[in-house]
Design a protein around this motif. Sequence first.
Motif, PDB file in Angstrom:
ATOM      1  N   SER A 197      33.370  33.756  42.719  1.00  0.00           N
ATOM      2  CA  SER A 197      33.279  35.044  43.401  1.00  0.00           C
ATOM      3  C   SER A 197      33.814  34.960  44.826  1.00  0.00           C
ATOM      4  O   SER A 197      34.404  35.912  45.319  1.00  0.00           O
ATOM      5  CB  SER A 197      31.843  35.555  43.391  1.00  0.00           C
ATOM      6  OG  SER A 197      30.995  34.669  44.071  1.00  0.00           O
TER       7      SER A 197
ATOM      8  N   GLY B 218      37.552  51.261  46.054  1.00  0.00           N
ATOM      9  CA  GLY B 218      36.980  50.356  45.071  1.00  0.00           C
ATOM     10  C   GLY B 218      38.043  49.855  44.116  1.00  0.00           C
ATOM     11  O   GLY B 218      39.136  50.410  44.038  1.00  0.00           O
ATOM     12  N   THR B 219      37.722  48.772  43.429  1.00  0.00           N
ATOM     13  CA  THR B 219      38.635  48.212  42.444  1.00  0.00           C
ATOM     14  C   THR B 219      37.859  47.303  41.506  1.00  0.00           C
ATOM     15  O   THR B 219      36.731  46.913  41.787  1.00  0.00           O
ATOM     16  CB  THR B 219      39.794  47.443  43.122  1.00  0.00           C
ATOM     17  OG1 THR B 219      40.799  47.161  42.164  1.00  0.00           O
ATOM     18  CG2 THR B 219      39.323  46.152  43.754  1.00  0.00           C
ATOM     19  N   ALA B 220      38.477  46.981  40.402  1.00  0.00           N
ATOM     20  CA  ALA B 220      37.912  46.017  39.456  1.00  0.00           C
ATOM     21  C   ALA B 220      39.010  45.023  39.114  1.00  0.00           C
ATOM     22  O   ALA B 220      40.176  45.395  38.981  1.00  0.00           O
ATOM     23  CB  ALA B 220      37.413  46.708  38.201  1.00  0.00           C
TER      24      ALA B 220
ATOM     25  N   ILE C 194      34.715  39.418  35.269  1.00  0.00           N
ATOM     26  CA  ILE C 194      35.057  40.708  35.869  1.00  0.00           C
ATOM     27  C   ILE C 194      34.364  40.824  37.223  1.00  0.00           C
ATOM     28  O   ILE C 194      33.171  40.543  37.353  1.00  0.00           O
ATOM     29  CB  ILE C 194      34.638  41.869  34.958  1.00  0.00           C
ATOM     30  CG1 ILE C 194      35.374  41.754  33.618  1.00  0.00           C
ATOM     31  CG2 ILE C 194      34.909  43.215  35.620  1.00  0.00           C
ATOM     32  CD1 ILE C 194      34.891  42.697  32.560  1.00  0.00           C
ATOM     33  N   PHE C 195      35.139  41.245  38.223  1.00  0.00           N
ATOM     34  CA  PHE C 195      34.631  41.458  39.570  1.00  0.00           C
ATOM     35  C   PHE C 195      34.816  42.930  39.921  1.00  0.00           C
ATOM     36  O   PHE C 195      35.909  43.469  39.774  1.00  0.00           O
ATOM     37  CB  PHE C 195      35.397  40.595  40.579  1.00  0.00           C
ATOM     38  CG  PHE C 195      35.311  39.131  40.305  1.00  0.00           C
ATOM     39  CD1 PHE C 195      34.268  38.375  40.802  1.00  0.00           C
ATOM     40  CD2 PHE C 195      36.274  38.500  39.534  1.00  0.00           C
ATOM     41  CE1 PHE C 195      34.184  37.011  40.549  1.00  0.00           C
ATOM     42  CE2 PHE C 195      36.211  37.143  39.275  1.00  0.00           C
ATOM     43  CZ  PHE C 195      35.155  36.397  39.784  1.00  0.00           C
ATOM     44  N   ASN C 196      33.747  43.589  40.369  1.00  0.00           N
ATOM     45  CA  ASN C 196      33.803  44.995  40.769  1.00  0.00           C
ATOM     46  C   ASN C 196      33.522  45.091  42.262  1.00  0.00           C
ATOM     47  O   ASN C 196      32.612  44.439  42.774  1.00  0.00           O
ATOM     48  CB  ASN C 196      32.757  45.820  40.007  1.00  0.00           C
ATOM     49  CG  ASN C 196      33.035  45.839  38.539  1.00  0.00           C
ATOM     50  OD1 ASN C 196      34.071  46.313  38.111  1.00  0.00           O
ATOM     51  ND2 ASN C 196      32.119  45.299  37.745  1.00  0.00           N
ATOM     52  N   TYR C 197      34.296  45.946  42.931  1.00  0.00           N
ATOM     53  CA  TYR C 197      34.164  46.111  44.382  1.00  0.00           C
ATOM     54  C   TYR C 197      34.129  47.582  44.732  1.00  0.00           C
ATOM     55  O   TYR C 197      34.887  48.374  44.172  1.00  0.00           O
ATOM     56  CB  TYR C 197      35.365  45.482  45.100  1.00  0.00           C
ATOM     57  CG  TYR C 197      35.432  43.996  44.943  1.00  0.00           C
ATOM     58  CD1 TYR C 197      34.805  43.152  45.840  1.00  0.00           C
ATOM     59  CD2 TYR C 197      36.119  43.438  43.881  1.00  0.00           C
ATOM     60  CE1 TYR C 197      34.850  41.785  45.684  1.00  0.00           C
ATOM     61  CE2 TYR C 197      36.184  42.071  43.723  1.00  0.00           C
ATOM     62  CZ  TYR C 197      35.549  41.245  44.631  1.00  0.00           C
ATOM     63  OH  TYR C 197      35.601  39.890  44.479  1.00  0.00           O
TER      64      TYR C 197
ATOM     65  N   ALA D  86      33.973  54.023  42.796  1.00  0.00           N
ATOM     66  CA  ALA D  86      35.038  54.520  41.919  1.00  0.00           C
ATOM     67  C   ALA D  86      35.950  55.506  42.630  1.00  0.00           C
ATOM     68  O   ALA D  86      37.126  55.597  42.323  1.00  0.00           O
ATOM     69  CB  ALA D  86      34.429  55.172  40.682  1.00  0.00           C
TER      70      ALA D  86
END
Length: 61
Positions: free
Chosen positions: A8, A26-28, A39-42, A45
């Motif tokens: 991470s 945001g992005t994934a 999968i990394f989510n930031y 949306a």
Amino acid sequence: MSSFSFSSWAADAAIRPLMAQHDAPGTAVAVTSDGRTTIFNYGVASCVSAAHRILEQLAPR
């Protein structure tokens, strides 16, 4: 077997500057190595959902 390891902190170091550069709310990101996907989510949306969330915190129903 590959020695590739994606943590991470590596994702943070790569993604956060790009989000700032492109003003992305945001992005994934998905990274696949040796058949395993991480999968990394930031962020959020959309800017609209972020603004809505802030307004709800300031003036709850």
